[in-house]
Design an enzyme around this catalytic site. Structure first.
Site, short mmCIF file in Angstrom:
data_model
loop_
_atom_site.label_atom_id
_atom_site.label_comp_id
_atom_site.label_asym_id
_atom_site.label_seq_id
_atom_site.Cartn_x
_atom_site.Cartn_y
_atom_site.Cartn_z
CE LYS A 1 -6.38 14.61 -14.05
NZ LYS A 1 -6.53 16.00 -13.58
CB SER B 1 -3.29 17.81 -14.70
OG SER B 1 -4.49 17.79 -13.93
CB SER C 1 -6.45 20.34 -14.03
OG SER C 1 -5.12 20.70 -13.79
#
Ligand SMILES: [Mg+2]
Ligand SMILES: [Zn+2]
Lengths: 95, 478, 484
Positions: C76, C151, C175
């Protein structure tokens, strides 16, 4: 407590954000919605409850007082917006 | 109207750790800009603080030295504000639960009086960086080498009533932190900085007046002058019918005045909250006990011992123990020389201090070191040199750092204690001054001094004064 | 090759069935063809990946066997990667190439992983739909026009479409779990403090936790073992040994007691999700687990408390982005205030600014007690609810999300509606508990996730239950037709 544009303006200044009038009004409306949600908490009596700052009841670990860092100024300043002579530059600050 | 001054001090003492409070960068002073600022000090994204054990230990030592409460569970908080020398946009400090709680220190006032000043608290925090305002036209440069240096902020109660008391208190704290070796006390380098909260009120009024905070005073002299200026200013304001406003002011040493820092005056709301990157600091009994065992003798205890063991006056003992380096210098001088304490005391507080003053030096930077001082005392004590010659010897030592023995040999200053040599000089002087001899023998006793002076002159000051006196008296008698 | 799990990839690499270079090339080709549509990657590190793969192949040839040797993965874009853009989905860090690695990144590197790139995300991890990325929204591989969740939406979409077999994510308020549920994959948020936060750009420090996202619980176990562990550079990282998560995957779950919180199965839960959960409960019962109802009475206060605590911490954490030392700086600032205000206003997107404003407000004089302090107390109540529940059950089962993946733009004008998406995931963040989401069915075309929440440091149990469930179901091995 109403969230009006004046309040949002003050908060934006504290947070160093520059908002135009339209977005100030939008944020005022959106913040009012979230704060109304937050006020659901008011219904609960928490007088005897400790605030929980951390999930675990751990204590702060302590580091030995040793210098292990090397000078990496050039690497750090290679990604800086403005540097001269090893210093980070900002517009003149008057004290 | 009679006004009373009320002063509280916030002192930032830079803790003498090797590395920073939350990172492993060096705290050395004077390095190339930003060469000692690592990712944590620069507030780079994602990096995290880890607390320096030594900074915690030093705060606990301060609590032990002042009998203050130790915060067994203290919490770091973030103080949020934007400034270019504050890389994260917040300073990690302590707010609700500081590491050191209430305590007190005793100060000696000049009249021999003592006064107790309350300590409100002392907390750990990180220092900010440094702004350079004059190097680039239209720009300010930021050096973050100092960012993250550990500070102990020592907050007093508003217990001081004059600039002199404030200075006495600041000096006391300065002495204390150096005694317990937690701060080098170097005020030029900013290792010890004072903020003074000053207000005035009509004598007899219980409530405090509105205070002004004078920031970043870096000498005791400026502290006294800044407070005195500020008190006068506030009196003028109030007597003109206006009101003192609560604000931050800066002392300008060149103009000897304080002035408002309007640029920083905008409403600040620091939004303190517990720093989620750090956990509560818990201080165990074992840490306290192990630190207690390493605590040096404190100034007050040492002063008492000097009075008892060395039979010094309270005043002299106070002067000698005001800082640890002076007291150590003194005791090393006595121990190594075997000379009496009073001799060491009068030489240190007299000849040595006056040379320090003249050259604006701290004892630690003086060319005379403690073993040199001991050497000088020893040569006086064993009569190798007289006190008068010793002053010459000291001048040479001061000038080039030689030992007393080297100077005495090199300059031929050894005292003449050979009685036949002294007699020979006396005979020569008497022979050369027949009329003065006649007057002396005729009852003019005062002329003894004249003869002493003449012989001393002939010996280039080296004749043993005791021997000279005795032999001269005999010879003059005839 | 892309249908293989990390476990089977490891076996194949060790058996030299194919090389890491071939494998990485295959995934890089898939990224090339699918990413224009999915927008799951912000950065693809093709060259360094192929170089690392060749090196891994040399190691493999010598018989070396570090746990992720030669396995292609992605991070990420919130994890700092030395020499590689780390944007955090923000214009603020559009040009930020850190000179350091996050601890998670260096750990995975020493485990031998080959990093194919950095995945898209909501700006500074603030969002539940991935619509808040400066680099554009991510598309859910299961349904065009659907959000992947957020997210960690880029990570979830990338794994869901098998552009990479596994990925790192972070979970501050669901997330990892919510996008895992929306994209039909498995993800676990570990106990707070289990995975180092060093070098992971902070959103809300007391809630943020990194974790793995992959097709199966077994793969998550492998990845978590490499990510977890004490880090002296993170004061909140816990100094507890990391168990062998893979070793307990095969344990029987017979006799396990699982709690079903009444509040998780109440109004607001989509019917298809409720039905899928009932089916999952039956499967687990067949495996010997028993279910009892438990109470989490303060559950409804989790979202209100979270939307004070998280913005408060974020308002302070994001103050460092000031245009002085790195990141976006506005052109020709007139003075210092102009530099700060324009750099920050240009650098941050709408949602980030909203949370900064909320948090600044909640911490300011006069409001601190009513909002921030109150929320921290509520947090304690929520945590106590779990403590009480874990006195009678081994773990808790419930939905990961109230609905399947919603349509792009569906909630973007109403933050409160958007925030309520996290209603089931946020309590575990507030309490710091480990929680896992695994696929358990479909609502039409769209995948559905079940959530398991365990007591502190019981990641092994959560992974064990999910793995056992995945031995008797195949939801986790289904792929969207377009990416099969
Ligand atoms: Mg202060
Ligand atoms: Zn301070």
């Amino acid at each position: 407590m109403t969230v009006d544009s004046k309040l949002v303006g003050e908060i934006a200044h504290l947070a160093r954000l520059d908002l135009d009038e339209t977005s100030v009004a939008n944020y005022a409306r959106e913040m009012a919605g979230v704060l109304a949600l937050a006020r659901q908490m008011e219904d609960v009596d928490t007088d005897a409850v400790e605030p929980m700052a951390h999930p675990l009841h751990a204590v702060q670990p302590l580091r030995a007082d040793e210098v292990t860092e090397i000078d990496q100024r050039d690497e750090f300043q290679a990604i800086a917006p403005a540097v001269d002579d090893g210093l980070y530059l900002v517009p003149q600050v008057i004290e | 109207m009679q006004w009373e001054t009320v002063i509280g001090l916030e002192i930032h003492a830079q803790l003498a750790t090797r590395s920073k409070i939350f990172s492993a960068s060096s705290t050395t002073f004077g390095s190339a800009p930003n060469s000692q600022a690592n990712a944590v000090d620069l507030g780079m994204p994602g990096v995290l603080p880890v607390l320096n054990r030594e900074a915690v230990a030093m705060a606990v030592k301060f609590a032990l030295a002042t009998g203050a409460e130790i915060g067994r569970r203290s919490v770091f908080a973030r103080k949020n504000y934007f400034y270019p020398d504050l890389p994260k946009g917040y300073q990690i400090s302590q707010f609700e639960l500081p590491i050191v709680g209430a305590g007190e220190v005793r100060i000696e006032l000049e009249e021999g009086e003592e006064k107790v000043i309350g300590l409100t608290r002392a907390h750990l925090e990180e220092d900010a960086g440094k702004s350079v305002h004059d190097a680039f036209p239209g720009k300010t440069g930021v050096d973050l080498n100092r960012a993250g240096t550990p500070l102990l902020e020592i907050v007093s109660e508003p217990d001081m009533r004059s600039a002199r008391e404030a200075v006495a208190y600041a000096r006391k704290i300065h002495s204390l932190v150096r005694y317990i070796d937690i701060c080098d006390g170097n005020m030029q380098e900013g290792s010890f900085r004072c903020d003074a909260n000053v207000s005035i009120r009509p004598v007899g009024q219980a409530e405090y007046g509105t205070r002004a905070e004078i920031k970043n005073i870096n000498s005791f002299r400026f502290l006294e002058r800044a407070i005195n200026f500020e008190v006068e200013r506030q009196i003028d304001v109030l007597e003109s019918g206006a009101e003192v406003i609560q604000e931050t002011r800066l002392y300008d040493a060149d103009r000897d005045e304080t002035r408002s820092m309007r640029s920083k005056e905008e409403a600040n709301d620091y939004r303190y909250f517990p720093d989620p990157d750090l956990l509560p600091v818990e201080i165990e009994d074992s840490l306290i006990e192990s630190l207690r065992a390493t605590m040096p003798e404190l100034p007050e205890q040492r002063r008492q011992r000097f009075i008892t063991d060395y039979e010094l006056s309270a005043y002299d003992a106070g002067v000698l123990t005001a800082d640890r380096a002076t007291a150590d210098f003194f005791e090393q001088g006595i121990e190594q020389s075997g000379a009496p304490a009073r001799l060491a005391c009068s030489w240190l507080t007299g000849e040595v201090f006056s040379r320090l003053n003249r050259d604006s030096l701290e004892l630690s930077d003086a060319p005379l070191k403690a073993d040199g001082f001991a050497n000088l005392l020893a040569r006086m004590h064993d009569n190798t040199i007289s006190g008068k010659i010793a002053k010459q010897v000291l001048d040479h030592m001061w000038a080039d750092g030689s030992s007393a023995d080297e100077v005495i040999d090199r300059e031929g200053l050894r005292q003449i204690s050979d009685s036949s040599a002294i007699e020979k000089m006396i005979d020569d002087v008497i022979a050369a001054n027949p009329s003065q001899l006649a007057e002396y023998r005729g009852g003019k006793d005062k002329l003894l001094g004249y003869f002493v002076g003449q012989v001393m002159k002939a010996s280039k000051g080296k004749a043993n004064p005791g021997q000279l006196n005795e032999l001269l008296r005999d010879k003059l008698q005839g | 090759m892309h249908k293989q799990t990390i476990s089977s990839i490891r076996r194949a690499l060790a058996a030299r069935e194919y090389s890491s270079a071939e494998l990485c090339q295959h995934f890089l080709d898939r990224i090339d063809s699918a990413n224009p549509e999915l927008n799951a990657f912000i950065t693809v590190t093709r060259e360094s990946a192929l170089a690392a793969a060749s090196q891994a192949d040399e190691q493999l040839a010598k018989g070396a066997s570090s746990p992720l040797l030669g396995v292609p993965l992605a991070h990420k874009d919130i994890f700092c990667t030395r020499g590689v853009l780390t944007s955090c989905g923000s214009r603020m860090l559009e040009n930020f190439v850190p000179p350091y690695d996050a601890t998670v990144v260096s750990r995975m590197q020493s485990a031998g992983a080959v990093i194919l790139g950095k995945t898209n995300m909501d700006e500074f991890a603030m969002g539940s739909s991935n619509e808040n990325s400066f680099f554009g929204a991510v598309t859910n591989p299961w349904g065009e026009g659907r959000v992947p969740g957020g997210s960690s939406g880029g990570s979830a979409a990338a794994v869901g479409a098998r552009l990479v077999p596994g990925c790192t994510g972070t979970d501050t308020g669901g997330s990892i779990r919510q996008p895992a549920a929306f994209c039909g994959i498995t993800g676990i948020k570990p106990t707070y403090g289990r995975v180092s936060r060093y070098g992971m750009v902070a959103f809300a420090s007391s809630l943020d936790q990194g974790g793995p996202m992959a097709a199966t619980a077994e793969d998550c176990a492998t990845l978590l073992a490499c990510m977890a562990g004490h880090d002296p550079r993170d004061s909140t990282s816990i100094d507890e040994p990391v168990p062998d998560y893979s070793a307990s995957l095969g344990d029987s779950i017979n006799g396990l007691k699982i709690g079903l919180p009444k509040q998780y199965f109440a109004a607001g839960l989509d019917d298809t999700i409720a039905a899928a959960l009932q089916a999952a409960i039956s499967e687990l019962e067949k495996l010997g687990a028993s279910f009892v109802e438990v109470e989490l009475p303060n559950q409804h206060l989790a979202v209100p408390a979270y939307y004070i605590v998280a913005p408060a911490e974020c308002s302070s954490n994001l103050s460092r982005f000031d245009g002085v030392r790195y990141g976006h700086r506005c052109d020709d600032p007139a003075d210092l205030e102009d530099l700060y205000k324009r750099s920050r206003s240009e650098g941050f997107g709408h949602e980030v600014k909203r949370r900064i404003l909320l948090g600044t407000y909640a911490l300011s004089t006069g409001y601190y007690d009513a909002y921030y302090l109150k929320a921290q107390k509520i947090r304690n109540l929520i945590s106590r609810d779990f403590t009480t529940a874990f006195e009678t059950v081994d773990m808790i089962l419930g939905p990961t999300t109230p609905t399947p993946a919603f349509e792009l733009g569906a909630n973007s004008s109403d933050p409160v509606a958007m925030y309520l998406n996290d209603i089931y995931t946020i309590p575990a963040n507030l309490a710091g508990l480990p929680a896992l989401s695994a696929p358990c069915g479909f609502s039409g075309e769209l995948p559905i996730g079940l959530q398991l929440v365990g007591n502190y440091f019981t990641e092994n149990k959560l992974l064990n239950v999910a793995h056992q469930y995945q031995q008797v179901t195949d939801w986790h091995s289904q792929l969207p037709a377009r990416f099969a």
